[in-house]
Design a protein around this motif. Structure first.
Motif, PDB file in Angstrom:
ATOM      1  N   UNK A  27       0.853  -1.181   0.000  1.00 12.34           N
ATOM      2  CA  UNK A  27       0.000   0.000   0.000  1.00 12.34           C
ATOM      3  C   UNK A  27       0.891   1.233   0.000  1.00 12.34           C
ATOM      4  N   UNK A  28       0.608   2.177  -0.878  1.00 12.17           N
ATOM      5  CA  UNK A  28       1.422   3.380  -0.971  1.00 12.17           C
ATOM      6  C   UNK A  28       1.436   4.094   0.380  1.00 12.17           C
ATOM      7  N   UNK A  29       2.619   4.374   0.880  1.00  8.14           N
ATOM      8  CA  UNK A  29       2.784   4.962   2.204  1.00  8.14           C
ATOM      9  C   UNK A  29       3.455   4.029   3.185  1.00  8.14           C
ATOM     10  N   UNK A  30       3.348   2.710   2.946  1.00  8.94           N
ATOM     11  CA  UNK A  30       4.046   1.718   3.771  1.00  8.94           C
ATOM     12  C   UNK A  30       5.547   1.976   3.688  1.00  8.94           C
ATOM     13  N   UNK A  31       6.330   1.845   4.766  1.00  8.43           N
ATOM     14  CA  UNK A  31       5.982   1.306   6.086  1.00  8.43           C
ATOM     15  C   UNK A  31       5.407   2.332   7.055  1.00  8.43           C
TER      16      UNK A  31
ATOM     17  N   UNK B 166      -6.564   2.095   3.705  1.00  6.88           N
ATOM     18  CA  UNK B 166      -7.048   0.735   3.473  1.00  6.88           C
ATOM     19  C   UNK B 166      -8.371   0.777   2.707  1.00  6.88           C
ATOM     20  N   UNK B 167      -8.778  -0.404   2.235  1.00  9.84           N
ATOM     21  CA  UNK B 167     -10.076  -0.518   1.574  1.00  9.84           C
ATOM     22  C   UNK B 167     -10.084  -0.143   0.114  1.00  9.84           C
TER      23      UNK B 167
ATOM     24  N   UNK C 171      -7.255  -3.733  -0.245  1.00  4.04           N
ATOM     25  CA  UNK C 171      -6.053  -3.811   0.592  1.00  4.04           C
ATOM     26  C   UNK C 171      -6.432  -3.639   2.059  1.00  4.04           C
ATOM     27  N   UNK C 172      -5.792  -4.433   2.913  1.00  2.37           N
ATOM     28  CA  UNK C 172      -6.073  -4.361   4.350  1.00  2.37           C
ATOM     29  C   UNK C 172      -4.792  -4.265   5.179  1.00  2.37           C
ATOM     30  N   UNK C 173      -3.637  -4.201   4.525  1.00  2.00           N
ATOM     31  CA  UNK C 173      -2.364  -4.167   5.236  1.00  2.00           C
ATOM     32  C   UNK C 173      -1.318  -3.427   4.440  1.00  2.00           C
TER      33      UNK C 173
ATOM     34  N   UNK D 156      -3.283   2.758  -5.897  1.00  2.00           N
ATOM     35  CA  UNK D 156      -2.700   2.900  -4.572  1.00  2.00           C
ATOM     36  C   UNK D 156      -1.641   1.883  -4.253  1.00  2.00           C
ATOM     37  N   UNK D 157      -1.249   1.081  -5.233  1.00  2.00           N
ATOM     38  CA  UNK D 157      -0.211   0.069  -5.021  1.00  2.00           C
ATOM     39  C   UNK D 157       1.169   0.598  -5.359  1.00  2.00           C
ATOM     40  N   UNK D 158       2.179   0.082  -4.657  1.00  2.00           N
ATOM     41  CA  UNK D 158       3.560   0.518  -4.885  1.00  2.00           C
ATOM     42  C   UNK D 158       4.456  -0.703  -4.898  1.00  2.00           C
TER      43      UNK D 158
END
Length: 427
Positions: A335-339, A344-345, A375-377, A408-410
């Protein structure tokens, strides 16, 4: 046999996927599982932290084998309780799981056992930690002692960065109780690799080598994560290196645990650094690595159920593993922004198209909402392929990722770059 798998991440999806394809296995149950795992196992929504709930599930299902995937239930003693009830369990007891649950315990045990590792100190007082940092200088490594989902390691390039990290950890801001002790280590220089072993008492069976990319950004830049991708085998782990890791790292640490009354049954993960002064240990985990498990399971030809049951029943001696030729490579989509923080969602599309393009898509942080995958994580997908060479596997995965429909995926664009460079230099 019926196998109960504990966990709901990408590692557990890879294990369930492989167990479903094992001739010895006729049913796989997973708790809590995830939407991807549902294709390979019957999922029961029980958290990995709900030890009583998992015990009741085992009593109801009566599995022939329980495979504990994540570190949290292992450190909580789920393995002990299941064995006390007569279950065959693949996963170490609480005392052995402390090798991962407490980095301070792990480092001290390495020192006692003569296992090569970086110079270190353990601190609970922030002023003493700051004094050590200023005395040693930078670059320097700051680690939270407890479990931090693979993110509790800061490779500080400046003294200020190191001091800020130590203060933040010891104040409980970054990792809560996990940072109540910090490990300060010298910064090792070299190439990192993952060496995993199936362990059953005194029998240690090496798995194929692998290499994980822990940094968030291309070129191994940016903050540490739980892992942004991995591939197997790792060309840097030659036969000589593999023997060195087995004899100077794996055997001594298992023997040291045994001296303390902790018999190890499960997966020993040795994260190592290949330095100019030889192989040195970065960390130990007590379960399959994530994402290393995804390429390893993709390459494994042996019956996984038979191997893990043999380990659980202390009859691993004589077992041999067979592997597919070539290379398996996994790219993690986050998820973009991790870590750090992330939303989410978000609906994730294109999963079927990625598989049609030749990739295996292992689910990690996913959930179902209104019939859609969301996405949930932080780490969400592990897109994996097996090919004759690492460059070919890399090409299949990144071509498949072009089908991903999730703004929103990276993901990193260079997973496997060291191995690709080695291939190109030989051509």
């Amino acid at each position: 046999m019926k196998v109960l798998v504990i966990g709901g991440g990408g590692r557990e999806h890879a294990l369930c996927w492989k167990l479903k394809r094992s001739p010895s296995v006729n049913e796989v149950v997973c708790a809590p599982g995830n939407p991807g795992i549902k294709r390979d196992a019957r999922c029961v929504d029980i958290s990995v932290e709900d030890i009583d709930g998992l015990m009741k599930l085992a009593a109801d299902e009566k599995p022939d084998l329980v495979v504990i995937g994540p570190e949290v239930p292992l450190v909580a003693g789920l393995g002990n309780r299941l064995r006390d009830e007569g279950f065959a369990v693949f996963g170490p007891d609480k005392a052995a799981a402390n090798l991962e649950g407490s980095k301070s315990f792990s480092k001290r045990l390495m020192y006692e056992a003569g296992v090569p590792t970086a110079r270190f100190e353990v601190h609970v007082d922030v002023n003493e930690a700051v004094d050590t940092i200023r005395s040693w200088g930078a670059p320097i490594v700051i680690k939270a002692s407890g479990l931090a989902a693979g993110k509790g390691v800061i490779v500080a390039r400046t003294e200020k960065e190191a001091i800020d990290a130590a203060r933040d950890m010891l104040a409980g801001n970054s990792f809560g109780d996990a940072g109540s002790q910090v490990i300060i280590e010298e910064c090792l220089v070299g190439e990192e690799a993952s060496c995993l072993f199936i362990v059953s008492g005194d029998t240690i069976l090496p798995l194929a080598s692998s290499q994980d990319h822990k940094a968030l950004l291309d070129g191994d830049k940016g903050p540490n994560t739980g892992g942004m991708g991995a591939y197997s085998p790792a060309p840097c782990v030659t036969d000589e290196v593999a023997d060195e890791v087995l004899e100077t790292i794996a055997r001594p640490i298992i023997a040291a645990l045994k001296k303390k009354g902790a018999e190890f049954i499960g997966t020993l993960y040795a994260g190592v650094m290949l330095t100019d002064d030889g192989v040195k240990t970065l960390e130990f985990n007590v379960r399959f690595g994530d994402p290393e498990c995804q390429p390893l399971m993709s390459r494994l030809k042996s019956d996984l159920g038979e191997v893990l049951l043999a380990a659980a029943e202390r009859r691993l001696d004589g077992v041999q593993l067979e592997w597919e030729a070539g290379t398996a490579l996994c790219v993690v989509v986050t998820s973009d922004g991790y870590p750090g923080n992330f939303d989410k969602g978000q609906v994730i599309g294109g999963l079927d198209d990625m598989e049609a393009a030749g990739a295996l898509v292992f689910h990690a942080g996913t959930a179902e909402k209104d019939g859609m995958i969301v996405n949930s994580g932080g780490r969400v997908l592990g897109v994996t392929a097996v090919a004759q060479s690492v460059s070919q596997a890399q090409r299949v995965v990144y071509t498949a990722l072009e089908k991903l429909d999730w703004p929103g995926g990276f993901y990193r664009r260079d997973i496997g770059y060291r191995a690709v460079a080695r291939e190109e230099s030989r051509d």
